[in-house]
Design a protein around this motif. Sequence first.
Motif, PDB file in Angstrom:
ATOM      1  N   GLU A 107     -73.614 -10.927 -67.002  1.00  0.00           N
ATOM      2  CA  GLU A 107     -72.085 -12.719 -67.104  1.00  0.00           C
ATOM      3  C   GLU A 107     -72.764 -13.364 -68.592  1.00  0.00           C
ATOM      4  OE1 GLU A 107     -70.108 -12.439 -65.091  1.00  0.00           O
ATOM      5  OE2 GLU A 107     -70.803 -11.320 -63.324  1.00  0.00           O
ATOM      6  N   SER A 143     -75.127 -10.035 -62.801  1.00  0.00           N
ATOM      7  CA  SER A 143     -74.775  -9.830 -60.920  1.00  0.00           C
ATOM      8  C   SER A 143     -74.450  -8.901 -60.538  1.00  0.00           C
ATOM      9  CB  SER A 143     -72.740  -9.805 -61.335  1.00  0.00           C
ATOM     10  OG  SER A 143     -73.171 -11.033 -61.188  1.00  0.00           O
ATOM     11  N   ALA A 174     -71.961 -14.400 -54.008  1.00  0.00           N
ATOM     12  CA  ALA A 174     -70.932 -14.366 -55.259  1.00  0.00           C
ATOM     13  C   ALA A 174     -69.701 -13.451 -54.893  1.00  0.00           C
ATOM     14  CB  ALA A 174     -71.224 -14.075 -56.597  1.00  0.00           C
ATOM     15  N   SER A 175     -69.414 -12.730 -53.757  1.00  0.00           N
ATOM     16  CA  SER A 175     -68.738 -11.989 -52.914  1.00  0.00           C
ATOM     17  C   SER A 175     -68.143 -12.759 -52.372  1.00  0.00           C
ATOM     18  CB  SER A 175     -68.584 -10.724 -53.038  1.00  0.00           C
ATOM     19  OG  SER A 175     -70.281 -10.973 -52.668  1.00  0.00           O
ATOM     20  N   THR A 212     -75.579 -12.755 -58.180  1.00  0.00           N
ATOM     21  CA  THR A 212     -75.649 -13.229 -58.972  1.00  0.00           C
ATOM     22  C   THR A 212     -77.123 -13.919 -59.254  1.00  0.00           C
ATOM     23  OG1 THR A 212     -73.005 -13.260 -59.460  1.00  0.00           O
ATOM     24  CG2 THR A 212     -74.485 -14.594 -61.019  1.00  0.00           C
ATOM     25  N   ARG A 233     -67.281 -18.688 -56.898  1.00  0.00           N
ATOM     26  CA  ARG A 233     -66.342 -17.675 -57.178  1.00  0.00           C
ATOM     27  C   ARG A 233     -66.528 -17.185 -55.562  1.00  0.00           C
ATOM     28  NH1 ARG A 233     -68.177 -11.784 -57.147  1.00  0.00           N
ATOM     29  NH2 ARG A 233     -67.083 -10.858 -59.267  1.00  0.00           N
ATOM     30  N   SER A 234     -67.255 -17.162 -54.558  1.00  0.00           N
ATOM     31  CA  SER A 234     -67.195 -16.690 -53.644  1.00  0.00           C
ATOM     32  C   SER A 234     -65.688 -17.498 -53.292  1.00  0.00           C
ATOM     33  CB  SER A 234     -68.323 -16.215 -52.727  1.00  0.00           C
ATOM     34  OG  SER A 234     -68.041 -16.669 -51.345  1.00  0.00           O
ATOM     35  N   ARG A 244     -62.340 -16.491 -54.503  1.00  0.00           N
ATOM     36  CA  ARG A 244     -61.919 -14.959 -54.451  1.00  0.00           C
ATOM     37  C   ARG A 244     -61.526 -15.395 -52.934  1.00  0.00           C
ATOM     38  NH1 ARG A 244     -64.421 -10.142 -56.854  1.00  0.00           N
ATOM     39  NH2 ARG A 244     -63.981 -10.534 -58.559  1.00  0.00           N
ATOM     40  N   TYR A 276     -67.265 -27.664 -63.524  1.00  0.00           N
ATOM     41  CA  TYR A 276     -67.723 -27.276 -63.672  1.00  0.00           C
ATOM     42  C   TYR A 276     -69.136 -27.767 -64.562  1.00  0.00           C
ATOM     43  CZ  TYR A 276     -70.864 -22.586 -64.488  1.00  0.00           C
ATOM     44  OH  TYR A 276     -71.821 -21.632 -64.839  1.00  0.00           O
ATOM     45  N   TYR A 293     -69.036 -16.179 -65.809  1.00  0.00           N
ATOM     46  CA  TYR A 293     -67.571 -16.174 -64.983  1.00  0.00           C
ATOM     47  C   TYR A 293     -66.470 -16.644 -65.733  1.00  0.00           C
ATOM     48  CZ  TYR A 293     -69.807 -15.216 -60.719  1.00  0.00           C
ATOM     49  OH  TYR A 293     -71.663 -15.501 -59.535  1.00  0.00           O
ATOM     50  N   GLU A 330     -63.080 -15.285 -65.735  1.00  0.00           N
ATOM     51  CA  GLU A 330     -62.645 -14.963 -64.201  1.00  0.00           C
ATOM     52  C   GLU A 330     -62.479 -16.124 -63.549  1.00  0.00           C
ATOM     53  OE1 GLU A 330     -63.238 -13.931 -59.353  1.00  0.00           O
ATOM     54  OE2 GLU A 330     -64.716 -13.285 -61.186  1.00  0.00           O
ATOM     55  N   LEU A 331     -62.870 -17.038 -64.237  1.00  0.00           N
ATOM     56  CA  LEU A 331     -62.792 -18.685 -63.799  1.00  0.00           C
ATOM     57  C   LEU A 331     -61.181 -19.357 -64.400  1.00  0.00           C
ATOM     58  CD1 LEU A 331     -65.798 -20.452 -63.572  1.00  0.00           C
ATOM     59  CD2 LEU A 331     -64.472 -20.055 -62.071  1.00  0.00           C
TER      60      LEU A 331
END
Length: 246
Positions: free
Chosen positions: A23, A29, A65-66, A76, A130-131, A134, A149, A159, A162-163
């Motif tokens: 990451e 991760s 994290a998922s 992570t 993140r979880s 998602r 953040y 991330y 993704e963010l």
Amino acid sequence: MARAAVPGRLNWQLTTVADVVSENAHAVSLVLDAPDWVGHRAGQHVDVRLTAEDGYEAQRSYSIASAPEDDQLVLTVERIDDGEVSPYLADELRAGDELELRGPIGGYFAWDRGGPLLMLAGGSGVVPFRSMLRHRAASGETAPARLIYSARTWADVIYERELMALDDDAVEIVFTLTRDAPPDWTGRRGRVDRAMLEDVSWPPPERPQIYVCGPTGFVEAAAAALVDLGHPALEIRTERFGPSGA
């Protein structure tokens, strides 16, 4: 993987590392195949146990994290150089290795639909968010979400791609850097404080669901600033970790 977690089921189970994803320079991760996983809620965590050949054991907790809907379980881990567990997880684990864990743990910090959703992350405290983000996308939630953040530098952001891809009309990502910033940086600088939160968070009458996660100092300062702005202390959910021992 979207099955509901079974309360009280905290047996240790073996998982297999399917992949290790870098990451940033300090965090990875761990993508895990967990055939006995009972499912989880966004925001929960697990305990990880390492056992040495002489029988010595070390345990640490890590946020999941998922999302509940993801096919594999993801943790992570940020490496703490003097830690007992994180250097092994971040530097030594490879695909095919086994990892012992138990969970999911923690209902207090778990998020369910209904918003708006306000998340404040310091460093690797972004992991449970993140979880949540998602899960929010997978569940079709339409209430707005905002992640503030705080990281030391842009290189410390976890991330990043993704963010950045999530930042749209319904989800807003606010980055603030407390140390060095790139020459072309147009985002915020400095620590999360009352003035910043007054500018970027929802006012108390909006009744946002508030979650704060990060190092103890960050969490205490951010929660105090939110209370100072008028948010009820009992409605601010916090999760913190110390500077060492991971």
